[in-house]
Design an enzyme around this catalytic site. Structure first.
Site, PDB file in Angstrom:
ATOM      1  N   CYS A 130       0.820  -1.207   0.000  1.00 20.65           N
ATOM      2  CA  CYS A 130       0.000   0.000   0.000  1.00 20.65           C
ATOM      3  C   CYS A 130       0.859   1.265   0.000  1.00 20.65           C
ATOM      4  CB  CYS A 130      -1.008  -0.021   1.152  1.00 20.65           C
ATOM      5  SG  CYS A 130      -2.411   1.049   0.804  1.00 20.65           S
ATOM      6  N   HIS A 139      -3.589  -4.773   0.276  1.00 20.10           N
ATOM      7  CA  HIS A 139      -2.934  -5.365   1.457  1.00 20.10           C
ATOM      8  C   HIS A 139      -3.023  -6.890   1.394  1.00 20.10           C
ATOM      9  CE1 HIS A 139      -2.398  -1.678   3.893  1.00 20.10           C
ATOM     10  NE2 HIS A 139      -3.463  -1.258   3.222  1.00 20.10           N
ATOM     11  N   GLU A 145      -1.482  -8.974   3.044  1.00 16.87           N
ATOM     12  CA  GLU A 145      -1.331  -9.575   4.383  1.00 16.87           C
ATOM     13  C   GLU A 145      -2.671  -9.957   5.014  1.00 16.87           C
ATOM     14  OE1 GLU A 145      -0.636  -6.452   3.579  1.00 16.87           O
ATOM     15  OE2 GLU A 145      -1.088  -5.011   5.170  1.00 16.87           O
TER      16      GLU A 145
HETATM   17  N1  GLN Z   1      -1.722   6.730   2.911  1.00 20.38           N
HETATM   18  C1  GLN Z   1      -1.934   6.007   1.704  1.00 20.38           C
HETATM   19  C2  GLN Z   1      -3.310   6.247   1.121  1.00 20.38           C
HETATM   20  O1  GLN Z   1      -4.184   6.710   1.792  1.00 20.38           O
HETATM   21  C3  GLN Z   1      -1.689   4.527   1.904  1.00 20.38           C
HETATM   22  C4  GLN Z   1      -2.645   3.886   2.848  1.00 20.38           C
HETATM   23  C5  GLN Z   1      -2.165   2.558   3.392  1.00 20.38           C
HETATM   24  O2  GLN Z   1      -0.974   2.250   3.355  1.00 20.38           O
HETATM   25  N2  GLN Z   1      -3.053   1.765   3.916  1.00 20.38           N
HETATM   26  O3  GLN Z   1      -3.537   5.988  -0.035  1.00 20.38           O
END
Ligand code: GLN
Length: 541
Positions: free
Chosen positions: A385, A516, A518
């Site tokens: 992410c 994600h 994970e």
């Molecule tokens: N801050 C980033 C976004 O809002 C990534 C978010 C995250 O890593 N869950 O897109």
């Protein structure tokens, strides 16, 4: 034939928090599943937040995300991992969400002009939600974990729900207390008194635990079991020893040493079916026996209040590394690297580096330098992410030569906004509608043949969970590709980039995912991306 009644197992915590109530609840689920029962699990969190999405990970650990986009407590991740099943928002509630629906019902005149009261209406809503979640999968047994510790003010209404349900359905409801026995000094004895007080608190709430899971640094002896049994009104065999152990996946196996599933089935009047825990036991054994190591570094920033919180902030990432490593016969050694105080040269001591999800500007330049180092020194790198977004920023700056490229999350004025808000997100933020408004939950992605992503998944179409607002800016896709970055996964309409990677000829494993992975890794089926990352890391060793 009469319909079999649903059985309820409530899990409450005594003495203090943080002793693994969630894992205990998940493990109870696992052993009953292994006895052939259809099991589901719910978490009740006592806080007023409607969901966990608006909380900083240092407040309450990782925010776990379900397929349907529910942002919930990390224990939901434990349930999914132990039960091997996808859960939904129906399996999660908070004080805030319960009150919100009771108030909404009242506004819609659904209480027929009655006076709506905290008792019984709040506990009734809780019970209704539990029944709904169980009905959804036709569960025979539902495990409900009550957050917090007995004796505190916050969860009293949830205990009231247990009391009301026990009264209405005697024989179908069981209450397990996960309680902590402190050990005063190394050769001192385990103390049972705090547990006795915890049971008194439950008694004051009109409840008597049926089973006591005695969490402690060591296994409890006969004398302690007797003492708890006598003082807390339970049979000696209903006191289960739950000592600290190295791997949480051993806990179901350990519970069965005290015949926990047998005791539960007997108490709930359920037939004792054959046990089948073979695959799980093999897993636990291989975790215990693997000795060759693999060293993975996580470059993160949620160092808030010590190691405990840190590990909690990234729990699904840690578990996903474990699943992949153990499946490859390696013992994972996971270390934290503080993005704000990074000694970059140290990165070469690791077999692989992960930059996980995150928000905001703190530690960002440290993460970007870590990514650069991994790229240049060909250290296997997995970005999750924010980790993927920052890998795109790093590539844009140092390879595609967009010198001051950035994500607009950190620098709204950057001349090269390679990561930016997509239009509907701009509107959401303008209106300050922060809760539950990110791009959340499962979305499909198409994978491109001949890429690392494709060879990891061996599938054309995948579905993964998301939690973000920002995206790879479409204006830069072609430009970055020209510079040598591959977008190997994207949304079916090709608008959103889901995976970025470098060609295998350039780097052994440099992969970032906008989603994600994970959240979907399970001990018995490690996630493809983590498995591939670990495989390459081992190969290079
Ligand atoms: N801050 C980033 C976004 O809002 C990534 C978010 C995250 O890593 N869950 O897109």
């Amino acid at each position: 034939m009469s319909k079999k009644s649903l059985k309820y197992i409530f899990v409450a915590g005594g003495v203090m928090s943080g002793v693994g109530k969630g894992v205990a609840a998940a493990s109870i689920g696992k052993i009953l599943q292994a006895r052939g029962y259809e099991v589901t699990a719910l978490k009740i969190d006592p806080y007023v937040n409607v969901d966990a999405g608006t909380m900083n990970p240092t407040e309450h650990g990782e925010v776990f995300v379900l397929d349907d986009g529910t942002e919930c407590d990390q224990d939901m991740g434990n349930y999914e991992r132990f039960l091997g099943r996808d859960l939904t928002g129906a399996n999660y509630m908070t004080t805030g969400s319960v009150y919100l629906s009771v108030i909404q019902k009242e506004r819609n005149l659904e209480y027929d002009g009655k006076c709506v009261e905290v008792v019984p209406h709040i506990p009734l809503e809780v019970i209704e939600r539990i029944n709904r979640a169980a009905a959804k999968i036709r569960a025979e047994v539902v495990i409900v974990e009550i957050g917090g510790t007995v004796g505190e003010y916050q969860n009293i209404l949830f205990l009231e729900a247990v009391r009301m349900l026990k009264l209405k359905k005697p024989g179908d409801v069981l209450l397990a207390l996960v309680s902590y026995l402190p050990l005063l000094s190394k050769d001192g004895e385990l103390k049972t008194k705090p547990t006795q007080y915890a049971v008194r608190s439950l008694n004051a709430a009109g409840l008597q635990p049926d089973i006591i899971l005695a969490r402690a640094a060591a296994p409890i002896d006969k004398k302690r079991k007797d003492k708890i049994a006598f003082n807390c009104n339970v049979r000696e065999e209903d006191v289960i020893s739950a000592p600290d152990i190295e791997s949480i996946y051993e806990i179901p196996v350990n519970f069965e040493k005290d015949n926990l599933s047998g005791i539960i089935l007997e108490k709930l009047g359920l037939k004792s079916k054959k046990k089948d825990m073979r695959r799980w036991m093999r897993l636990a054994r291989s975790m215990r026996l693997s000795s060759r190591k693999i060293k993975i570094g996580i470059v993160g920033k949620y160092f808030g209040t010590g190691d405990f919180i840190l590990a909690d902030s990234y729990i699904s990432v840690i578990e996903a590394i474990k699943h992949a490593a153990y499946a490859a016969g390696r013992k994972p050694e996971i270390e934290w690297l503080n993005a704000e105080r990074l000694d970059i040269k140290k990165l070469k001591d690791y077999d692989g580096i992960i930059v996980p999800g995150g928000f905001g500007g703190r530690g960002v330049e440290g993460k970007i330098s870590a990514i650069r180092y991994c790229r240049e020194k060909k250290i296997p790198f997995l970005g999750l992410c924010y980790g993927m977004q920052l890998a795109v920023v790093e590539f844009a700056r140092n390879v595609a030569k967009f010198k001051r490229a950035h994500t607009t999350e950190v620098n709204p004025q950057t001349p090269h906004p390679v990561i930016d808000l997509i239009s509907d997100q701009k509107e959401i933020l303008d209106k300050k509608r922060y809760g539950g408004s990110m791009r959340l939950g499962a979305y499909p992605a198409v994978l491109q043949k001949g890429t690392i992503a494709y060879s990891a998944y061996r599938q054309h179409l995948i579905s993964e969970r998301h939690r973000h607002r920002y995206e790879v800016n479409p204006v830069y896709i072609k430009k970055l590709e020209k510079g040598g970055l591959i977008f190997s996964g994207f949304s079916p309409d090709k608008k959103l980039m889901e995976i970025a990677e470098l060609p295998k000829s350039v780097h052994p494993f440099f992969v970032g995912s906008q989603f994600h992975p994970e959240f979907k890794s399970r001990p018995l089926s490690p996630h493809s991306l983590f498995a591939e990352f670990v495989r390459v890391a081992i190969m290079r060793k």
